[in-house]
Design an enzyme around this catalytic site. Structure first.
Site, PDB file in Angstrom:
ATOM      1  N   ASN A 198      10.876  64.788  76.597  1.00 32.53           N
ATOM      2  CA  ASN A 198      12.798  64.375  75.940  1.00 32.53           C
ATOM      3  C   ASN A 198      13.459  65.794  76.667  1.00 32.53           C
ATOM      4  O   ASN A 198      13.266  67.230  76.250  1.00 32.53           O
ATOM      5  CB  ASN A 198      11.897  65.102  74.018  1.00 32.53           C
ATOM      6  CG  ASN A 198      13.574  65.015  73.917  1.00 32.53           C
ATOM      7  OD1 ASN A 198      14.682  64.481  73.866  1.00 32.53           O
ATOM      8  ND2 ASN A 198      13.349  64.775  72.477  1.00 32.53           N
ATOM      9  N   LYS A 208      11.045  68.965  76.220  1.00 27.95           N
ATOM     10  CA  LYS A 208      10.232  69.097  75.300  1.00 27.95           C
ATOM     11  C   LYS A 208       9.348  68.276  75.998  1.00 27.95           C
ATOM     12  O   LYS A 208       9.975  67.379  76.202  1.00 27.95           O
ATOM     13  CB  LYS A 208      10.630  68.624  74.054  1.00 27.95           C
ATOM     14  CG  LYS A 208      10.415  68.924  72.820  1.00 27.95           C
ATOM     15  CD  LYS A 208      11.040  68.359  71.957  1.00 27.95           C
ATOM     16  CE  LYS A 208      11.493  69.118  70.191  1.00 27.95           C
ATOM     17  NZ  LYS A 208      12.335  68.352  68.984  1.00 27.95           N
ATOM     18  N   ARG A 234      11.814  60.164  76.047  1.00 27.34           N
ATOM     19  CA  ARG A 234      13.863  59.563  75.876  1.00 27.34           C
ATOM     20  C   ARG A 234      14.129  59.434  76.230  1.00 27.34           C
ATOM     21  O   ARG A 234      14.710  60.622  76.958  1.00 27.34           O
ATOM     22  CB  ARG A 234      13.252  61.046  74.532  1.00 27.34           C
ATOM     23  CG  ARG A 234      14.149  60.476  73.525  1.00 27.34           C
ATOM     24  CD  ARG A 234      14.330  61.635  72.100  1.00 27.34           C
ATOM     25  NE  ARG A 234      15.547  62.140  71.166  1.00 27.34           N
ATOM     26  CZ  ARG A 234      15.975  62.624  70.547  1.00 27.34           C
ATOM     27  NH1 ARG A 234      14.949  64.103  70.672  1.00 27.34           N
ATOM     28  NH2 ARG A 234      16.697  62.187  69.062  1.00 27.34           N
ATOM     29  N   HIS A 269      19.141  58.961  67.266  1.00 25.59           N
ATOM     30  CA  HIS A 269      17.690  59.189  66.212  1.00 25.59           C
ATOM     31  C   HIS A 269      17.109  58.442  65.716  1.00 25.59           C
ATOM     32  O   HIS A 269      16.258  58.298  64.657  1.00 25.59           O
ATOM     33  CB  HIS A 269      18.211  59.924  65.172  1.00 25.59           C
ATOM     34  CG  HIS A 269      19.121  60.855  65.036  1.00 25.59           C
ATOM     35  ND1 HIS A 269      20.034  61.611  64.764  1.00 25.59           N
ATOM     36  CD2 HIS A 269      18.760  62.334  65.743  1.00 25.59           C
ATOM     37  CE1 HIS A 269      20.705  63.028  64.606  1.00 25.59           C
ATOM     38  NE2 HIS A 269      19.803  63.064  66.075  1.00 25.59           N
ATOM     39  N   ARG A 320      28.438  70.333  66.247  1.00 25.58           N
ATOM     40  CA  ARG A 320      29.300  68.983  66.600  1.00 25.58           C
ATOM     41  C   ARG A 320      30.031  68.890  65.191  1.00 25.58           C
ATOM     42  O   ARG A 320      29.124  68.975  64.046  1.00 25.58           O
ATOM     43  CB  ARG A 320      28.167  68.213  66.361  1.00 25.58           C
ATOM     44  CG  ARG A 320      28.232  67.757  68.072  1.00 25.58           C
ATOM     45  CD  ARG A 320      26.896  66.930  68.317  1.00 25.58           C
ATOM     46  NE  ARG A 320      25.707  67.429  68.479  1.00 25.58           N
ATOM     47  CZ  ARG A 320      24.076  66.003  69.032  1.00 25.58           C
ATOM     48  NH1 ARG A 320      24.712  64.822  68.096  1.00 25.58           N
ATOM     49  NH2 ARG A 320      22.992  66.956  68.883  1.00 25.58           N
ATOM     50  N   ASP A 332      22.498  77.411  63.071  1.00 22.02           N
ATOM     51  CA  ASP A 332      21.233  77.489  61.945  1.00 22.02           C
ATOM     52  C   ASP A 332      21.481  77.037  60.029  1.00 22.02           C
ATOM     53  O   ASP A 332      21.610  78.665  60.041  1.00 22.02           O
ATOM     54  CB  ASP A 332      20.580  78.732  62.510  1.00 22.02           C
ATOM     55  CG  ASP A 332      19.474  78.188  62.000  1.00 22.02           C
ATOM     56  OD1 ASP A 332      18.398  78.431  61.291  1.00 22.02           O
ATOM     57  OD2 ASP A 332      18.231  77.683  63.161  1.00 22.02           O
ATOM     58  N   MET A 333      20.836  76.773  59.982  1.00 22.04           N
ATOM     59  CA  MET A 333      20.880  75.465  58.690  1.00 22.04           C
ATOM     60  C   MET A 333      20.458  77.381  58.437  1.00 22.04           C
ATOM     61  O   MET A 333      20.830  77.766  56.718  1.00 22.04           O
ATOM     62  CB  MET A 333      20.545  75.178  57.558  1.00 22.04           C
ATOM     63  CG  MET A 333      20.953  74.698  56.727  1.00 22.04           C
ATOM     64  SD  MET A 333      22.883  74.824  55.544  1.00 22.04           S
ATOM     65  CE  MET A 333      22.572  73.077  55.805  1.00 22.04           C
ATOM     66  N   GLY A 389      14.683  68.987  60.826  1.00 20.24           N
ATOM     67  CA  GLY A 389      13.945  70.526  60.332  1.00 20.24           C
ATOM     68  C   GLY A 389      15.198  70.776  58.620  1.00 20.24           C
ATOM     69  O   GLY A 389      14.352  71.633  58.215  1.00 20.24           O
ATOM     70  N   GLY A 447      16.481  68.464  56.869  1.00 21.37           N
ATOM     71  CA  GLY A 447      15.573  67.453  55.629  1.00 21.37           C
ATOM     72  C   GLY A 447      13.862  68.169  54.746  1.00 21.37           C
ATOM     73  O   GLY A 447      13.859  68.015  53.547  1.00 21.37           O
ATOM     74  N   GLU A 499       8.689  62.273  66.725  1.00 16.26           N
ATOM     75  CA  GLU A 499       9.550  61.827  67.641  1.00 16.26           C
ATOM     76  C   GLU A 499       8.016  61.245  68.570  1.00 16.26           C
ATOM     77  O   GLU A 499       8.527  60.152  69.561  1.00 16.26           O
ATOM     78  CB  GLU A 499      10.700  61.350  68.552  1.00 16.26           C
ATOM     79  CG  GLU A 499      12.171  61.520  66.576  1.00 16.26           C
ATOM     80  CD  GLU A 499      13.451  62.484  66.419  1.00 16.26           C
ATOM     81  OE1 GLU A 499      13.197  64.130  67.465  1.00 16.26           O
ATOM     82  OE2 GLU A 499      13.980  62.274  66.578  1.00 16.26           O
TER      83      GLU A 499
HETATM   84  P1  ADP Z   1      16.402  69.601  66.192  1.00 11.57           P
HETATM   85  O1  ADP Z   1      17.572  68.537  66.458  1.00 11.57           O
HETATM   86  O2  ADP Z   1      17.352  70.215  67.112  1.00 11.57           O
HETATM   87  O3  ADP Z   1      15.390  68.287  66.490  1.00 11.57           O
HETATM   88  P2  ADP Z   1      15.576  70.164  63.694  1.00 11.57           P
HETATM   89  O4  ADP Z   1      15.325  68.836  62.996  1.00 11.57           O
HETATM   90  O5  ADP Z   1      14.193  71.192  64.121  1.00 11.57           O
HETATM   91  O6  ADP Z   1      16.444  70.614  64.898  1.00 11.57           O
HETATM   92  O7  ADP Z   1      16.292  70.892  62.534  1.00 11.57           O
HETATM   93  C1  ADP Z   1      16.608  72.075  63.020  1.00 11.57           C
HETATM   94  C2  ADP Z   1      17.968  72.563  61.790  1.00 11.57           C
HETATM   95  O8  ADP Z   1      16.886  72.939  60.770  1.00 11.57           O
HETATM   96  C3  ADP Z   1      18.268  74.423  61.396  1.00 11.57           C
HETATM   97  O9  ADP Z   1      19.563  74.112  61.392  1.00 11.57           O
HETATM   98  C4  ADP Z   1      17.206  75.816  61.351  1.00 11.57           C
HETATM   99  O10 ADP Z   1      18.083  75.695  59.780  1.00 11.57           O
HETATM  100  C5  ADP Z   1      17.086  74.174  60.203  1.00 11.57           C
HETATM  101  N1  ADP Z   1      15.584  74.821  59.148  1.00 11.57           N
HETATM  102  C6  ADP Z   1      14.062  74.536  59.894  1.00 11.57           C
HETATM  103  N2  ADP Z   1      13.612  75.471  58.991  1.00 11.57           N
HETATM  104  C7  ADP Z   1      14.351  75.355  57.393  1.00 11.57           C
HETATM  105  C8  ADP Z   1      14.465  76.276  56.030  1.00 11.57           C
HETATM  106  N3  ADP Z   1      12.638  76.428  56.174  1.00 11.57           N
HETATM  107  N4  ADP Z   1      15.340  76.214  55.083  1.00 11.57           N
HETATM  108  C9  ADP Z   1      16.328  75.851  55.890  1.00 11.57           C
HETATM  109  N5  ADP Z   1      16.497  75.169  56.726  1.00 11.57           N
HETATM  110  C10 ADP Z   1      15.938  75.063  57.636  1.00 11.57           C
END
Ligand code: ADP
Length: 396
Positions: A8, A15, A94, A182, A242, A284-285, A329, A331, A380
């Site tokens: 990927n 990846k 991918r 996705h 985005r 970063d959430m 991540g 969700g 994936e």
């Molecule tokens: P990608 O789309 O790059 O594959 P991921 O599916 O790994 O990304 O998701 C990354 C997001 O998930 C980031 O915003 C990260 O902060 C969030 N995230 C991961 N772990 C947690 C957590 N424990 N609490 C809140 N957000 C999280």
């Protein structure tokens, strides 16, 4: 021992994962997963075994990850050292865009690669990098079958109203359509749901893939009916960097009043907007949840609001909803985002169980909730590995 490699390739990342294929009749078994980040800069490689133990977690010298080709070479060295018996008979890629024609994976050869290159204008920020991964793998494994798995493929059976924009017809014919992305993640979730809750899989399901990239998909009987992403991976939900859905009038304003060109606008909408732009802090959430500043809280509130709007819209498109699935991540891991998305949704028949949500159980709705809410980690890579296995099995 026959193995499949999955790749990927992002703009500056690669990846990779190695799967043992056995006699092609069973599930591919993951052996190694890895990620090389910041290719062309201060690169870093992480790789682990299936049991989670670390094989590598270290910076790479610049000459070992100058581009995708050298980065792949480095990954292959690691694989060779770790599993010297692995014979790579298939490589799965991918590929973000399959255009209007590809609803299933395809075998890659020079001609197919050329056709995918012609789609680069439809996904200029992703497709060229995906294809450099393909070229690197073709050079490294000339004998292996190379398979492209498209992020758009899962959505290719959308009804016309969810496939078009209200532009003059000629644009649709030229490929200006709602492709949706996705797809590998949605494909995985659809299959997993069929295993763990077949009655839900058969019904009306909204899947929220909430990661750094984020989108939602409405499915009936495991097939995509509508998606929040459209022509590009910019549409729909706000993401890490985005913007998500935007009034096209904003783009006209940026051009006519701010004098911005296409490249500048692309940089703004793809790299400086979303959670990062709103918070002024991070994409970063997890960091935003920890920061707790007003701007961080507002960025999360906007994200949640758009997920809720999309949920209502997709439920209407499906004629009702039986299940909501969280993945990606955010969700999968953010208790807070799941709770806020589901808050006050009793009117639609959705009730979250706070304790189950805190524990991150597979089912996080209450027993009385008419709509089931699930948390399912997506995968994936396994979807790509299965496609390689199936292609090899078909070829005999
Ligand atoms: P990608 O789309 O790059 O594959 P991921 O599916 O790994 O990304 O998701 C990354 C997001 O998930 C980031 O915003 C990260 O902060 C969030 N995230 C991961 N772990 C947690 C957590 N424990 N609490 C809140 N957000 C999280």
């Amino acid at each position: 021992m026959p193995h499949a490699l999955t790749l990927n390739a992002g703009s500056s990342s690669l990846k990779f994962a190695l799967f043992e294929l056995g006699d092609l009749s069973g599930a591919p078994a993951v052996r190694i997963t890895g990620l090389i980040e910041r290719i062309g800069g201060s690169s870093h490689m992480r790789a682990q075994r299936a049991d989670g133990t670390t094989i590598s977690d270290a910076p790479l010298p610049p000459e070992e990850a100058a581009d995708h080709e050298t980065a792949l070479g480095r990954a292959l060295d690691l694989i060779g050292q770790e599993r010297p018996d692995a014979r790579v008979v298939g490589v799965g890629h991918r590929v973000v865009h399959g255009g209007p024609d590809h609803a299933v994976p395809i075998v890659l050869n020079a001609e197919a690669l050329e056709k995918l290159r012609a789609l680069e204008p439809l996904a200029p920020l992703h497709q060229p990098h995906n294809l450099s991964g393909v070229r690197a793998a073709l050079a490294a494994f000339p004998e292996a079958v190379q398979v492209a798995c498209f992020d758009t493929a899962f959505h290719r059976h959308h009804p016309w109203v969810n496939d078009t924009f209200a532009l003059p017809r000629g644009y649709y014919d030229k490929g200006v359509r709602r492709y949706g992305f996705h797809g590998l993640s949605y494909d995985y979730i659809s299959g997993r749901l069929a295993e763990i809750a077949p009655h839900l899989h058969a019904g009306r399901v909204v899947v929220a893939h909430l990661g750094n990239g984020a989108s939602m998909c409405g499915m009936i009987g495991g097939r995509s009916i509508a998606s929040s992403m459209g022509f590009s991976a910019l549409d729909g939900l706000p993401m890490g960097t985005r913007s998500g859905q935007l009034d096209p009038g904003v783009v006209l304003y940026l051009m006519s009043q701010e004098g911005m060109g296409a490249d500048e606008i692309a940089d703004l909408l793809y790299k400086r907007s979303g959670l990062l732009g709103l918070s002024g802090l991070s994409n970063d959430m997890r960091k935003l949840e920890e920061a707790g500043t007003d701007a961080a809280r507002e960025a999360i509130a906007y994200f949640v609001f758009r997920v809720r709007r999309e949920l209502g819209g997709l439920a209407a498109a499906l004629g009702g909803i039986d299940a909501l699935v969280f993945c990606g991540g955010i969700g999968e891991h953010s208790v807070h985002v799941r709770q806020k998305v589901c808050e006050g949704m009793g009117w639609i028949g959705l009730e979250l169980d706070e304790a189950r949500n805190m524990r991150g159980e597979t089912v996080v709705s209450t027993d009385l909730s008419r709509i089931r809410v699930l948390v399912i980690p997506t995968d994936e890579e396994i979807v790509i590995a299965r496609a390689v296995r199936d292609m090899l099995a078909r070829r005999g």
